[in-house]
Design a protein around this motif. Structure first.
Motif, short mmCIF file in Angstrom:
data_model
loop_
_atom_site.label_atom_id
_atom_site.label_comp_id
_atom_site.label_asym_id
_atom_site.label_seq_id
_atom_site.Cartn_x
_atom_site.Cartn_y
_atom_site.Cartn_z
N VAL A 267 -7.48 60.76 33.43
CA VAL A 267 -8.99 59.81 32.47
C VAL A 267 -9.37 60.76 31.49
CG1 VAL A 267 -10.34 58.19 31.92
CG2 VAL A 267 -8.67 57.44 33.87
N ILE A 268 -9.68 60.42 30.74
CA ILE A 268 -9.56 61.61 29.67
C ILE A 268 -10.79 60.62 29.01
CG2 ILE A 268 -10.67 63.34 27.97
CD1 ILE A 268 -7.38 64.06 28.31
N VAL A 269 -12.15 61.04 29.25
CA VAL A 269 -13.36 59.91 28.76
C VAL A 269 -13.37 60.71 26.96
CG1 VAL A 269 -15.38 58.66 28.69
CG2 VAL A 269 -14.13 59.06 30.79
N ALA B 192 -12.50 61.42 35.94
CA ALA B 192 -11.74 61.99 34.39
C ALA B 192 -11.99 63.21 34.32
CB ALA B 192 -13.55 61.70 33.63
N VAL B 193 -10.99 63.75 33.96
CA VAL B 193 -10.37 64.86 34.30
C VAL B 193 -10.86 65.83 32.99
CG1 VAL B 193 -8.72 64.34 35.49
CG2 VAL B 193 -8.54 64.83 32.79
N ASN B 194 -11.78 65.01 32.17
CA ASN B 194 -12.17 65.68 31.19
C ASN B 194 -13.08 64.59 29.99
OD1 ASN B 194 -12.85 67.50 28.78
ND2 ASN B 194 -10.68 68.85 29.56
N MET C 205 -5.33 73.93 37.81
CA MET C 205 -7.01 73.75 37.68
C MET C 205 -7.71 74.11 37.05
SD MET C 205 -7.57 71.82 39.82
CE MET C 205 -9.30 70.94 39.26
N ARG C 206 -6.72 76.01 35.89
CA ARG C 206 -7.73 76.31 35.32
C ARG C 206 -6.45 75.92 33.98
NH1 ARG C 206 -7.93 81.31 39.08
NH2 ARG C 206 -5.29 81.43 38.07
N MET C 207 -5.12 75.66 34.39
CA MET C 207 -4.71 75.18 33.59
C MET C 207 -5.56 74.16 32.75
SD MET C 207 -0.23 75.60 34.65
CE MET C 207 -0.09 76.64 34.26
N LEU C 208 -5.71 72.70 33.08
CA LEU C 208 -6.25 71.30 33.33
C LEU C 208 -7.42 71.47 32.07
CD1 LEU C 208 -6.23 68.73 33.53
CD2 LEU C 208 -8.17 69.41 35.07
N HIS C 209 -8.05 72.93 31.66
CA HIS C 209 -9.14 73.44 30.99
C HIS C 209 -8.90 74.31 29.41
CE1 HIS C 209 -11.61 70.13 32.80
NE2 HIS C 209 -11.57 70.19 34.04
N GLU C 210 -7.57 74.74 29.41
CA GLU C 210 -6.87 75.96 28.97
C GLU C 210 -7.44 75.14 27.64
OE1 GLU C 210 -2.92 77.11 29.46
OE2 GLU C 210 -3.50 77.11 31.25
N GLY C 211 -7.38 74.05 27.50
CA GLY C 211 -8.04 73.64 25.51
C GLY C 211 -9.28 73.21 25.41
N ASP C 212 -10.10 73.61 26.34
CA ASP C 212 -11.43 73.68 26.36
C ASP C 212 -12.05 74.02 25.19
OD1 ASP C 212 -11.10 71.24 27.82
OD2 ASP C 212 -12.50 72.37 29.63
N LEU C 213 -11.03 75.69 25.29
CA LEU C 213 -11.38 76.49 24.34
C LEU C 213 -10.98 76.24 23.10
CD1 LEU C 213 -13.39 78.88 23.73
CD2 LEU C 213 -12.02 79.98 24.18
#
Length: 225
Positions: free
Chosen positions: A73-75, A93-95, A135-143
């Motif tokens: 889930v992405i909220v 939630a993953v993001n 786990m790093r891949m999951l948040h690559e898009g946060d930048l």
């Protein structure tokens, strides 16, 4: 294809988010709905891999059904208070995306989720390094472009990330500049952003002149990791 269910109390917003998803290669929208009850029902019927879930639903808070959905889930919500964000993350939630946002912001997170999802494909044993990489891949898009410092280009930022991801080995700022088609100074600014965000690791290598040379290594692994 990654199957996506979109849940938002406003049918027009749900359609917009669905259209954002369908622009990203590798994603298909399997349904849209507007209540928590229907989200749980449709998730059971369509078996999505990912749910884009609004927090403000007419019958229940969106985050309260995360454990009943059976998907990542992405909220996506206008709720920007720390308690709501903390609650959504604690429930799984993953993001978390705060409305409003540009289409590219969601697209970046979807692309990162696709890499994360692919890295965990199949039934195999994972060591700690593989888990950390996923786990790093999951948040690559946060930048994303919206989170970049003033004066930065989202296109250049992605090109620098891609050059590092695809290399499979540490690269110098000059090598990245040559690959992307920018100056060394420009490449260094984007690499500094990535280092601050924990996306790259900075190391030193002594060259033929005896002077130390900075080398940058992508911490998210290669495309086929």
């Amino acid at each position: 294809m990654i199957r996506v269910l979109v849940v938002d109390d406003d049918f027009r917003v749900a359609r917009v988010h669905a259209s954002y998803c369908e622009r990203v290669p590798g994603f298909e929208v399997v349904g849209t709905t507007h209540t928590a009850a229907d989200a749980v029902r449709l998730a059971a019927e369509t078996a999505p891999d990912l749910v884009l879930l609004d927090e403000y639903l007419p019958d229940r808070p969106g985050s309260s059904v995360i454990g009943e959905i059976g998907a990542a889930v992405i909220v996506i919500s206008a709720a920007d208070d720390a308690a709501t964000v903390r609650q959504a993350i604690s429930r799984g939630a993953v993001n978390y995306l705060v409305k409003p946002f540009a289409p590219s912001v969601l697209a970046d997170r979807l692309v990162a989720f696709e890499r994360f999802h692919r890295s965990l494909h199949g039934d195999r044993q994972l060591d700690q390094q593989a888990v950390d990489r996923a786990m790093r891949m999951l948040h690559e898009g946060d930048l994303t472009g919206s989170a970049l410092p003033k004066g930065r280009s989202a296109v250049t930022a992605e090109a620098v990330r891609e050059a590092l991801r695809s290399s499979g080995e540490p690269m110098t700022a000059q090598a990245i500049a040559d690959a992307v088609g920018v100056s060394r100074a420009t490449a260094q600014r984007y690499l500094a952003d990535l280092a601050r965000a924990g996306r790259v690791q900075l190391g030193l290598r002594y060259g033929a002149t005896g002077r130390p040379e900075h080398r940058y290594e992508w911490l998210g692994g290669t495309e086929h990791a």
